[in-house]
Design a protein around this motif. Structure first.
Motif, PDB file in Angstrom:
ATOM      1  N   LEU A  81      37.443  85.910 -12.681  1.00 38.79           N
ATOM      2  CA  LEU A  81      38.358  85.561 -13.772  1.00 38.79           C
ATOM      3  C   LEU A  81      37.616  85.038 -14.996  1.00 38.79           C
ATOM      4  O   LEU A  81      37.967  85.375 -16.135  1.00 38.79           O
ATOM      5  CB  LEU A  81      39.378  84.535 -13.294  1.00 38.79           C
ATOM      6  CG  LEU A  81      40.450  85.068 -12.341  1.00 38.79           C
ATOM      7  CD1 LEU A  81      41.304  83.938 -11.805  1.00 38.79           C
ATOM      8  CD2 LEU A  81      41.295  86.110 -13.022  1.00 38.79           C
ATOM      9  N   THR A  82      36.569  84.231 -14.780  1.00 37.71           N
ATOM     10  CA  THR A  82      35.797  83.738 -15.915  1.00 37.71           C
ATOM     11  C   THR A  82      35.074  84.879 -16.614  1.00 37.71           C
ATOM     12  O   THR A  82      34.988  84.908 -17.850  1.00 37.71           O
ATOM     13  CB  THR A  82      34.794  82.667 -15.447  1.00 37.71           C
ATOM     14  OG1 THR A  82      35.518  81.631 -14.774  1.00 37.71           O
ATOM     15  CG2 THR A  82      34.033  82.070 -16.611  1.00 37.71           C
ATOM     16  N   SER A  83      34.572  85.833 -15.855  1.00 36.56           N
ATOM     17  CA  SER A  83      33.916  87.003 -16.457  1.00 36.56           C
ATOM     18  C   SER A  83      34.893  87.830 -17.272  1.00 36.56           C
ATOM     19  O   SER A  83      34.553  88.316 -18.357  1.00 36.56           O
ATOM     20  CB  SER A  83      33.284  87.872 -15.371  1.00 36.56           C
ATOM     21  OG  SER A  83      32.305  87.151 -14.666  1.00 36.56           O
ATOM     22  N   VAL A  84      36.113  87.986 -16.769  1.00 35.99           N
ATOM     23  CA  VAL A  84      37.139  88.701 -17.531  1.00 35.99           C
ATOM     24  C   VAL A  84      37.426  87.965 -18.832  1.00 35.99           C
ATOM     25  O   VAL A  84      37.537  88.580 -19.906  1.00 35.99           O
ATOM     26  CB  VAL A  84      38.428  88.869 -16.687  1.00 35.99           C
ATOM     27  CG1 VAL A  84      39.603  89.289 -17.545  1.00 35.99           C
ATOM     28  CG2 VAL A  84      38.210  89.864 -15.576  1.00 35.99           C
ATOM     29  N   GLY A  85      37.508  86.644 -18.770  1.00 34.94           N
ATOM     30  CA  GLY A  85      37.741  85.856 -19.982  1.00 34.94           C
ATOM     31  C   GLY A  85      36.612  86.004 -20.985  1.00 34.94           C
ATOM     32  O   GLY A  85      36.849  86.141 -22.193  1.00 34.94           O
ATOM     33  N   ILE A  86      35.380  85.995 -20.511  1.00 34.50           N
ATOM     34  CA  ILE A  86      34.220  86.157 -21.409  1.00 34.50           C
ATOM     35  C   ILE A  86      34.210  87.542 -22.035  1.00 34.50           C
ATOM     36  O   ILE A  86      33.997  87.694 -23.246  1.00 34.50           O
ATOM     37  CB  ILE A  86      32.911  85.874 -20.645  1.00 34.50           C
ATOM     38  CG1 ILE A  86      32.803  84.386 -20.313  1.00 34.50           C
ATOM     39  CG2 ILE A  86      31.697  86.327 -21.447  1.00 34.50           C
ATOM     40  CD1 ILE A  86      31.678  84.043 -19.370  1.00 34.50           C
TER      41      ILE A  86
ATOM     42  N   VAL B 247      37.924  79.065 -14.896  1.00 43.50           N
ATOM     43  CA  VAL B 247      36.959  77.952 -14.982  1.00 43.50           C
ATOM     44  C   VAL B 247      37.251  76.878 -13.934  1.00 43.50           C
ATOM     45  O   VAL B 247      36.321  76.440 -13.247  1.00 43.50           O
ATOM     46  CB  VAL B 247      36.933  77.385 -16.424  1.00 43.50           C
ATOM     47  CG1 VAL B 247      36.097  76.127 -16.482  1.00 43.50           C
ATOM     48  CG2 VAL B 247      36.383  78.435 -17.383  1.00 43.50           C
ATOM     49  N   PRO B 248      38.505  76.429 -13.740  1.00 40.92           N
ATOM     50  CA  PRO B 248      38.733  75.455 -12.655  1.00 40.92           C
ATOM     51  C   PRO B 248      38.398  76.012 -11.267  1.00 40.92           C
ATOM     52  O   PRO B 248      37.850  75.300 -10.431  1.00 40.92           O
ATOM     53  CB  PRO B 248      40.225  75.124 -12.759  1.00 40.92           C
ATOM     54  CG  PRO B 248      40.600  75.461 -14.146  1.00 40.92           C
ATOM     55  CD  PRO B 248      39.715  76.604 -14.545  1.00 40.92           C
ATOM     56  N   LEU B 249      38.718  77.285 -11.030  1.00 45.44           N
ATOM     57  CA  LEU B 249      38.362  77.885  -9.741  1.00 45.44           C
ATOM     58  C   LEU B 249      36.852  77.956  -9.567  1.00 45.44           C
ATOM     59  O   LEU B 249      36.334  77.740  -8.471  1.00 45.44           O
ATOM     60  CB  LEU B 249      38.974  79.282  -9.606  1.00 45.44           C
ATOM     61  CG  LEU B 249      40.473  79.340  -9.352  1.00 45.44           C
ATOM     62  CD1 LEU B 249      40.953  80.785  -9.388  1.00 45.44           C
ATOM     63  CD2 LEU B 249      40.817  78.711  -8.025  1.00 45.44           C
TER      64      LEU B 249
ATOM     65  N   THR C 128      42.042  86.884 -22.393  1.00 44.27           N
ATOM     66  CA  THR C 128      41.088  85.790 -22.510  1.00 44.27           C
ATOM     67  C   THR C 128      41.665  84.532 -21.873  1.00 44.27           C
ATOM     68  O   THR C 128      41.001  83.854 -21.092  1.00 44.27           O
ATOM     69  CB  THR C 128      40.734  85.539 -23.985  1.00 44.27           C
ATOM     70  OG1 THR C 128      40.106  86.706 -24.513  1.00 44.27           O
ATOM     71  CG2 THR C 128      39.806  84.348 -24.134  1.00 44.27           C
ATOM     72  N   TRP C 129      42.913  84.235 -22.197  1.00 44.53           N
ATOM     73  CA  TRP C 129      43.559  83.053 -21.622  1.00 44.53           C
ATOM     74  C   TRP C 129      43.810  83.219 -20.129  1.00 44.53           C
ATOM     75  O   TRP C 129      43.642  82.265 -19.357  1.00 44.53           O
ATOM     76  CB  TRP C 129      44.866  82.756 -22.349  1.00 44.53           C
ATOM     77  CG  TRP C 129      44.625  82.159 -23.695  1.00 44.53           C
ATOM     78  CD1 TRP C 129      44.697  82.797 -24.901  1.00 44.53           C
ATOM     79  CD2 TRP C 129      44.227  80.825 -23.969  1.00 44.53           C
ATOM     80  NE1 TRP C 129      44.372  81.942 -25.906  1.00 44.53           N
ATOM     81  CE2 TRP C 129      44.077  80.709 -25.367  1.00 44.53           C
ATOM     82  CE3 TRP C 129      43.974  79.708 -23.186  1.00 44.53           C
ATOM     83  CZ2 TRP C 129      43.700  79.530 -25.982  1.00 44.53           C
ATOM     84  CZ3 TRP C 129      43.601  78.541 -23.804  1.00 44.53           C
ATOM     85  CH2 TRP C 129      43.466  78.452 -25.180  1.00 44.53           C
ATOM     86  N   VAL C 130      44.202  84.420 -19.720  1.00 44.45           N
ATOM     87  CA  VAL C 130      44.447  84.674 -18.293  1.00 44.45           C
ATOM     88  C   VAL C 130      43.149  84.531 -17.505  1.00 44.45           C
ATOM     89  O   VAL C 130      43.151  84.075 -16.356  1.00 44.45           O
ATOM     90  CB  VAL C 130      45.071  86.078 -18.086  1.00 44.45           C
ATOM     91  CG1 VAL C 130      45.035  86.506 -16.639  1.00 44.45           C
ATOM     92  CG2 VAL C 130      46.492  86.094 -18.603  1.00 44.45           C
ATOM     93  N   GLY C 131      42.022  84.875 -18.111  1.00 43.24           N
ATOM     94  CA  GLY C 131      40.742  84.750 -17.419  1.00 43.24           C
ATOM     95  C   GLY C 131      40.199  83.340 -17.414  1.00 43.24           C
ATOM     96  O   GLY C 131      39.740  82.838 -16.386  1.00 43.24           O
ATOM     97  N   PHE C 132      40.219  82.673 -18.567  1.00 38.99           N
ATOM     98  CA  PHE C 132      39.589  81.356 -18.677  1.00 38.99           C
ATOM     99  C   PHE C 132      40.385  80.224 -18.021  1.00 38.99           C
ATOM    100  O   PHE C 132      39.823  79.367 -17.350  1.00 38.99           O
ATOM    101  CB  PHE C 132      39.353  80.984 -20.142  1.00 38.99           C
ATOM    102  CG  PHE C 132      38.067  81.512 -20.684  1.00 38.99           C
ATOM    103  CD1 PHE C 132      36.880  81.339 -20.005  1.00 38.99           C
ATOM    104  CD2 PHE C 132      38.034  82.181 -21.892  1.00 38.99           C
ATOM    105  CE1 PHE C 132      35.690  81.821 -20.505  1.00 38.99           C
ATOM    106  CE2 PHE C 132      36.856  82.668 -22.411  1.00 38.99           C
ATOM    107  CZ  PHE C 132      35.687  82.488 -21.708  1.00 38.99           C
TER     108      PHE C 132
ATOM    109  N   VAL D 201      37.154  81.204  -3.313  1.00 36.87           N
ATOM    110  CA  VAL D 201      37.477  80.497  -4.544  1.00 36.87           C
ATOM    111  C   VAL D 201      36.382  80.732  -5.585  1.00 36.87           C
ATOM    112  O   VAL D 201      36.662  80.992  -6.756  1.00 36.87           O
ATOM    113  CB  VAL D 201      37.664  78.994  -4.259  1.00 36.87           C
ATOM    114  CG1 VAL D 201      37.896  78.221  -5.529  1.00 36.87           C
ATOM    115  CG2 VAL D 201      38.808  78.773  -3.291  1.00 36.87           C
ATOM    116  N   LEU D 202      35.124  80.664  -5.160  1.00 40.01           N
ATOM    117  CA  LEU D 202      34.007  80.882  -6.079  1.00 40.01           C
ATOM    118  C   LEU D 202      33.986  82.323  -6.590  1.00 40.01           C
ATOM    119  O   LEU D 202      33.781  82.562  -7.792  1.00 40.01           O
ATOM    120  CB  LEU D 202      32.685  80.550  -5.386  1.00 40.01           C
ATOM    121  CG  LEU D 202      31.432  80.631  -6.228  1.00 40.01           C
ATOM    122  CD1 LEU D 202      31.484  79.615  -7.356  1.00 40.01           C
ATOM    123  CD2 LEU D 202      30.202  80.399  -5.374  1.00 40.01           C
TER     124      LEU D 202
END
Length: 131
Positions: free
Chosen positions: A114-119, A24-26, A16-20, A107-108
């Motif tokens: 990564l955000t999807s992995v975090g979610i 999110v900044p990327l 979760t931390w590795v993804g978010f 980048v997008l």
């Protein structure tokens, strides 16, 4: 089963931390890049020859006559007087291409992944609470 749930909890927390954290900044940076990108449009350009060099001549949307010289490998198959389809950047008309330009935004894409992995890992962590 309890051992698997106990081992999976910290892994999902870490992912979760590795993804978010980077995701999110990327994602925000990629969206800013996408919004600031200028639109490319296409027009018909005329091939011309001058002093042994080959180039393109076209009129942009503001009725300004533009011209540019091309590299030798691009000029090989071109004959002066022929018309070609040109794509050019509206903000910077000196940037042109013969084919439709691809707008890759790595980048997008990386931010979305990564955000999807975090979610997904966050949802997985909440599902583990039920077991």
């Amino acid at each position: 089963m309890a051992g698997l749930v106990d081992a999976l909890g910290p892994i999902l927390e870490l992912m979760t931390w590795v993804g978010f954290v980077p995701g999110v900044p990327l994602l925000v940076w990629g969206l800013i890049i996408a919004r600031r990108r200028c639109v490319w449009t296409r027009t018909t350009g005329e091939v011309y020859s001058a002093g042994g060099f080959t180039g393109f001549r076209w009129t942009d949307q503001d009725n300004v006559q533009r011209q540019t010289l091309v590299d030798a490998d691009v000029a090989r198959g071109l004959v002066a007087g022929n018309e070609v389809e040109l794509h050019y950047d509206l903000c910077h008309p000196a940037r042109w291409a013969l084919g439709r330009p691809k707008h890759d935004n790595t980048v997008l894409i990386l931010g979305w992944i990564l955000t999807s992995v975090g979610i997904l890992c966050t949802v997985g962590g909440f599902v583990l609470l039920l077991f």
